[in-house]
Design a protein around this motif. Structure first.
Motif, mmCIF file in Angstrom:
data_model
loop_
_atom_site.group_PDB
_atom_site.id
_atom_site.type_symbol
_atom_site.label_atom_id
_atom_site.label_comp_id
_atom_site.label_asym_id
_atom_site.label_seq_id
_atom_site.Cartn_x
_atom_site.Cartn_y
_atom_site.Cartn_z
ATOM 1 N N THR A 177 59.584 48.105 0.012
ATOM 2 C CA THR A 177 59.784 46.838 -0.698
ATOM 3 C C THR A 177 61.118 46.792 -1.437
ATOM 4 O O THR A 177 61.860 45.804 -1.304
ATOM 5 N N PRO A 178 61.482 47.832 -2.203
ATOM 6 C CA PRO A 178 62.794 47.785 -2.874
ATOM 7 C C PRO A 178 63.971 47.631 -1.915
ATOM 8 O O PRO A 178 64.976 47.010 -2.267
ATOM 9 N N LEU A 179 63.853 48.185 -0.716
ATOM 10 C CA LEU A 179 64.954 48.123 0.237
ATOM 11 C C LEU A 179 64.810 46.959 1.221
ATOM 12 O O LEU A 179 65.633 46.818 2.127
ATOM 13 N N ALA A 180 63.783 46.139 1.040
ATOM 14 C CA ALA A 180 63.521 45.014 1.944
ATOM 15 C C ALA A 180 63.390 45.477 3.396
ATOM 16 O O ALA A 180 63.846 44.813 4.326
ATOM 17 N N MET A 181 62.736 46.640 3.562
ATOM 18 C CA MET A 181 62.453 47.147 4.909
ATOM 19 C C MET A 181 61.143 46.504 5.379
ATOM 20 O O MET A 181 60.094 47.128 5.419
ATOM 21 N N ASN A 182 61.237 45.244 5.729
ATOM 22 C CA ASN A 182 60.042 44.432 5.957
ATOM 23 C C ASN A 182 59.313 44.752 7.261
ATOM 24 O O ASN A 182 58.146 44.372 7.426
ATOM 25 N N ALA A 183 59.976 45.415 8.183
ATOM 26 C CA ALA A 183 59.344 45.759 9.458
ATOM 27 C C ALA A 183 58.809 47.185 9.471
ATOM 28 O O ALA A 183 58.272 47.636 10.487
ATOM 29 N N THR A 184 58.948 47.890 8.354
ATOM 30 C CA THR A 184 58.561 49.296 8.284
ATOM 31 C C THR A 184 57.236 49.425 7.545
ATOM 32 O O THR A 184 57.076 48.885 6.446
ATOM 33 N N MET A 185 56.303 50.150 8.153
ATOM 34 C CA MET A 185 54.962 50.271 7.585
ATOM 35 C C MET A 185 54.224 51.412 8.272
ATOM 36 O O MET A 185 54.724 51.999 9.234
ATOM 37 N N MET A 186 53.034 51.718 7.776
ATOM 38 C CA MET A 186 52.188 52.683 8.452
ATOM 39 C C MET A 186 51.653 52.062 9.735
ATOM 40 O O MET A 186 51.294 50.877 9.768
ATOM 41 N N ASN A 187 51.605 52.862 10.773
ATOM 42 C CA ASN A 187 51.158 52.352 12.062
ATOM 43 C C ASN A 187 49.634 52.182 12.101
ATOM 44 O O ASN A 187 48.896 53.073 11.712
#
Length: 345
Positions: A177-187
């Protein structure tokens, strides 16, 4: 020219789709996809294509761990068993630092004889750890190095216990969230994920879809998905010390050799804290490969040459994605093109 190299390399290795990003001098100079993210629907791979990144995600686990170290919530010298319930007596002398630098001696659960029979099952964390809980250590902690996934699985449990948050929520709060990595998450294979790539295997020289691989067996040892667009944001955060101080990052990217062994001279790499530090003739180079059914990934940071390459692809046959990253770096930095490629990380 770089496009020609990538297309030729993909053709030779039968890679369906590949996405690459290059950051040079603090600026993104390439973020592009090649081939197909999905063969059945002829979906092109792009910089937005989402891949399973496997052990590249260990760098996230290590980063959150170091955040808590700097906040005084844990210590690198803490015993991991301080944060585990009903842990084996053999693990009592294993510290957080031993795990980060792959010197714990704990056998990797992915080496269990029946591991591949279990990867389609949604096992509990206790069932995963039971694969190695009764085994002796491979060596006394700190004496040697041996890459293992169990330790990073344990770090996830530690992070949850210390913070009272799930590992996935913690990554989102502290990094994504702080880096706006919006496509990155747990699979989660059940989730509908925009731009998700299909994973492929080569069986008898024929591409087939990868079988189901339960996220329960990856967790904090490499259970994330991401795209190269997001990973450029990750790289810039590392470059500018956004999440951790430069001194902490330098410590993570410094070799932490075991008491014995000649990995630095023989294998040409040794673990830092969450990263592999590669011996490239006095250059500072760190990186991490990822490999999982259907996918391969790499990030390599040529720190002194101010260039970072990120490579994701949807074929697991590629056991050396770092080689692809190294070749790509050479197109942007001629000095790197003259170096001999190091052995596997």
């Amino acid at each position: 020219m770089i496009d020609d190299y990538i297309q030729d390399m993909m053709n030779k290795n039968q890679i369906p789709g590949l996405s690459v990003a290059v950051v040079q001098g603090g600026e993104p100079v390439l973020a592009k996809g090649y081939g197909l993210a999905n063969l059945e629907h002829s979906v092109p791979a792009t910089e937005k294509t989402v891949y399973e990144i496997a052990s590249v995600g260990k760098t996230f686990t290590a980063t959150v761990t170091m955040m808590l170290v700097k906040e005084g919530l844990i210590s690198l010298n803490d015993r991991i068993t301080n944060y585990l319930d009903n842990s084996p007596s053999a693990w009592q002398s294993v510290t957080v630092k031993h795990i980060l630098s792959h010197q714990s001696g704990i056998p990797s659960y992915t080496d269990a004889p029946n591991y591949w029979d279990l990867t389609r099952l949604d096992l509990s964390k206790a069932e995963i750890l039971a694969l190695v809980a009764d085994l002796p250590l491979k060596f006394k902690p700190g004496e040697f190095s041996a890459y293992d996934n169990t330790g990073y699985y344990l770090l996830g449990l530690m992070l949850e216990k210390v913070t009272g948050q799930s590992y996935g929520d913690l990554l989102h709060k502290r990094i994504f969230t702080p880096l706006a990595m919006n496509a990155t998450m747990m699979n989660n294979p059940r989730d509908i994920v925009p731009h998700r790539a299909a994973g492929y295997r080569l069986v008898n020289n024929k591409l087939v879809k990868k079988p189901y691989y339960s996220p329960s067996v990856t967790y904090s040892a490499g259970g994330q998905i991401s795209n190269v667009q997001d990973m450029v944001k990750w790289e810039l955060a590392l470059l500018h010390g956004t999440l951790l101080s430069q001194s902490t990052l330098d410590d993570m990217w410094t070799p932490h050799p075991p008491n014995y062994g000649d990995d630095w001279e023989k294998l040409r790499y040794v673990a830092g804290l969450g990263w592999q530090v590669i011996n490239y003739d006095n250059r500072r180079v760190v990186g991490h490969n990822g490999s999982i059914l259907g996918f391969a990934s790499n990030i390599t940071r040529f720190i002194d040459d101010k260039i970072t390459v990120i490579v994701f692809c949807n074929l697991d046959k590629i056991t050396r994605p770092d080689t692809i990253a190294f070749k790509i770096a050479g197109y942007y930095c001629p000095a790197l093109a003259k170096l001999e490629q190091m052995p596997p990380i």
